[in-house]
Design a protein around this motif. Structure first.
Motif, PDB file in Angstrom:
ATOM      1  N   GLN A   1      34.261   4.224 -56.341  1.00  0.00           N
ATOM      2  CA  GLN A   1      33.401   5.378 -56.564  1.00  0.00           C
ATOM      3  C   GLN A   1      34.137   6.670 -56.888  1.00  0.00           C
ATOM      4  O   GLN A   1      33.505   7.649 -57.271  1.00  0.00           O
ATOM      5  N   ILE A   2      35.454   6.710 -56.727  1.00  0.00           N
ATOM      6  CA  ILE A   2      36.166   7.960 -56.975  1.00  0.00           C
ATOM      7  C   ILE A   2      35.996   8.359 -58.441  1.00  0.00           C
ATOM      8  O   ILE A   2      36.050   7.515 -59.333  1.00  0.00           O
ATOM      9  N   PRO A   3      35.778   9.635 -58.702  1.00  0.00           N
ATOM     10  CA  PRO A   3      35.565  10.097 -60.078  1.00  0.00           C
ATOM     11  C   PRO A   3      36.890  10.258 -60.820  1.00  0.00           C
ATOM     12  O   PRO A   3      37.184  11.277 -61.418  1.00  0.00           O
ATOM     13  N   ALA A   4      37.705   9.228 -60.721  1.00  0.00           N
ATOM     14  CA  ALA A   4      39.020   9.221 -61.361  1.00  0.00           C
ATOM     15  C   ALA A   4      39.380   7.769 -61.640  1.00  0.00           C
ATOM     16  O   ALA A   4      38.650   6.859 -61.262  1.00  0.00           O
ATOM     17  N   ARG A   5      40.492   7.580 -62.290  1.00  0.00           N
ATOM     18  CA  ARG A   5      41.013   6.230 -62.534  1.00  0.00           C
ATOM     19  C   ARG A   5      42.382   6.177 -61.888  1.00  0.00           C
ATOM     20  O   ARG A   5      43.247   6.992 -62.207  1.00  0.00           O
ATOM     21  N   ALA A   6      42.580   5.257 -60.961  1.00  0.00           N
ATOM     22  CA  ALA A   6      43.847   5.110 -60.263  1.00  0.00           C
ATOM     23  C   ALA A   6      44.520   3.825 -60.709  1.00  0.00           C
ATOM     24  O   ALA A   6      43.877   2.775 -60.785  1.00  0.00           O
ATOM     25  N   THR A   7      45.803   3.925 -60.999  1.00  0.00           N
ATOM     26  CA  THR A   7      46.564   2.788 -61.505  1.00  0.00           C
ATOM     27  C   THR A   7      47.914   2.736 -60.805  1.00  0.00           C
ATOM     28  O   THR A   7      48.514   3.769 -60.531  1.00  0.00           O
ATOM     29  N   VAL A   8      48.380   1.526 -60.536  1.00  0.00           N
ATOM     30  CA  VAL A   8      49.707   1.320 -59.959  1.00  0.00           C
ATOM     31  C   VAL A   8      50.464   0.345 -60.858  1.00  0.00           C
ATOM     32  O   VAL A   8      49.900  -0.660 -61.297  1.00  0.00           O
ATOM     33  N   THR A   9      51.734   0.669 -61.123  1.00  0.00           N
ATOM     34  CA  THR A   9      52.577  -0.208 -61.934  1.00  0.00           C
ATOM     35  C   THR A   9      53.758  -0.718 -61.107  1.00  0.00           C
ATOM     36  O   THR A   9      54.046  -0.200 -60.033  1.00  0.00           O
ATOM     37  N   ASP A  10      54.456  -1.698 -61.671  1.00  0.00           N
ATOM     38  CA  ASP A  10      55.734  -2.106 -61.097  1.00  0.00           C
ATOM     39  C   ASP A  10      56.837  -1.283 -61.769  1.00  0.00           C
ATOM     40  O   ASP A  10      56.550  -0.367 -62.551  1.00  0.00           O
ATOM     41  N   ARG A  11      58.087  -1.587 -61.505  1.00  0.00           N
ATOM     42  CA  ARG A  11      59.203  -0.813 -62.072  1.00  0.00           C
ATOM     43  C   ARG A  11      59.311  -0.990 -63.591  1.00  0.00           C
ATOM     44  O   ARG A  11      59.888  -0.150 -64.268  1.00  0.00           O
ATOM     45  N   GLU A  12      58.756  -2.064 -64.134  1.00  0.00           N
ATOM     46  CA  GLU A  12      58.766  -2.274 -65.583  1.00  0.00           C
ATOM     47  C   GLU A  12      57.542  -1.648 -66.249  1.00  0.00           C
ATOM     48  O   GLU A  12      57.292  -1.865 -67.429  1.00  0.00           O
ATOM     49  N   LEU A  13      56.784  -0.888 -65.478  1.00  0.00           N
ATOM     50  CA  LEU A  13      55.580  -0.175 -65.931  1.00  0.00           C
ATOM     51  C   LEU A  13      54.454  -1.113 -66.344  1.00  0.00           C
ATOM     52  O   LEU A  13      53.601  -0.757 -67.149  1.00  0.00           O
ATOM     53  N   ARG A  14      54.415  -2.304 -65.773  1.00  0.00           N
ATOM     54  CA  ARG A  14      53.291  -3.221 -65.971  1.00  0.00           C
ATOM     55  C   ARG A  14      52.240  -2.895 -64.910  1.00  0.00           C
ATOM     56  O   ARG A  14      52.543  -2.797 -63.731  1.00  0.00           O
ATOM     57  N   VAL A  15      50.994  -2.728 -65.339  1.00  0.00           N
ATOM     58  CA  VAL A  15      49.904  -2.337 -64.446  1.00  0.00           C
ATOM     59  C   VAL A  15      49.550  -3.507 -63.522  1.00  0.00           C
ATOM     60  O   VAL A  15      49.251  -4.602 -63.972  1.00  0.00           O
TER      61      VAL A  15
END
Length: 117
Positions: free
Chosen positions: A20-34
């Protein structure tokens, strides 16, 4: 036996919050893969899980700035960028994502939709 009902309740509340947060949250690894992508902002955009940040920003005029911000996050620094691809604008907060031991294992990014501004 261990009672895990409190953990299940906390997980359920966290899932409800992130959906429900009015944002988009993303986490990657060290190789920048989501690895993780959630939130209701930019809901017309497909999930980014499995893609890399360079792939996601391949056609963006802000590509190099975003990649520089990711490199800073991997080095332990946070940054805030305003980005705009011509159809949507976002305020992007990038920071290091730490494991329980405090090691930087990737990048956490939170994008707030500022298109209407």
């Amino acid at each position: 036996m261990i009672d895990v009902s409190r953990l299940k309740d906390a997980e359920s509340r966290l899932r409800l919050f992130t959906e429900q947060i009015p944002a988009r949250a993303t986490v990657t690894d060290r190789e920048l893969r989501v690895l993780w992508d959630t939130g209701v902002a930019f809901s017309t955009t497909a999930s980014a899980v499995g893609k890399t940040v360079p792939e996601l920003f391949a056609l963006s005029p802000d590509r190099e700035r975003v990649l520089a911000g990711c490199r800073e996050a991997l080095a332990g620094e946070s940054s805030v960028l305003d980005i705009d691809d011509g159809t949507a604008a976002a305020r992007l907060h990038l920071g290091p994502f730490h494991d329980p031991a405090g090691n930087v294992t990737g990048v956490v990014g939170v994008a707030f939709d500022i298109t209407d501004r």
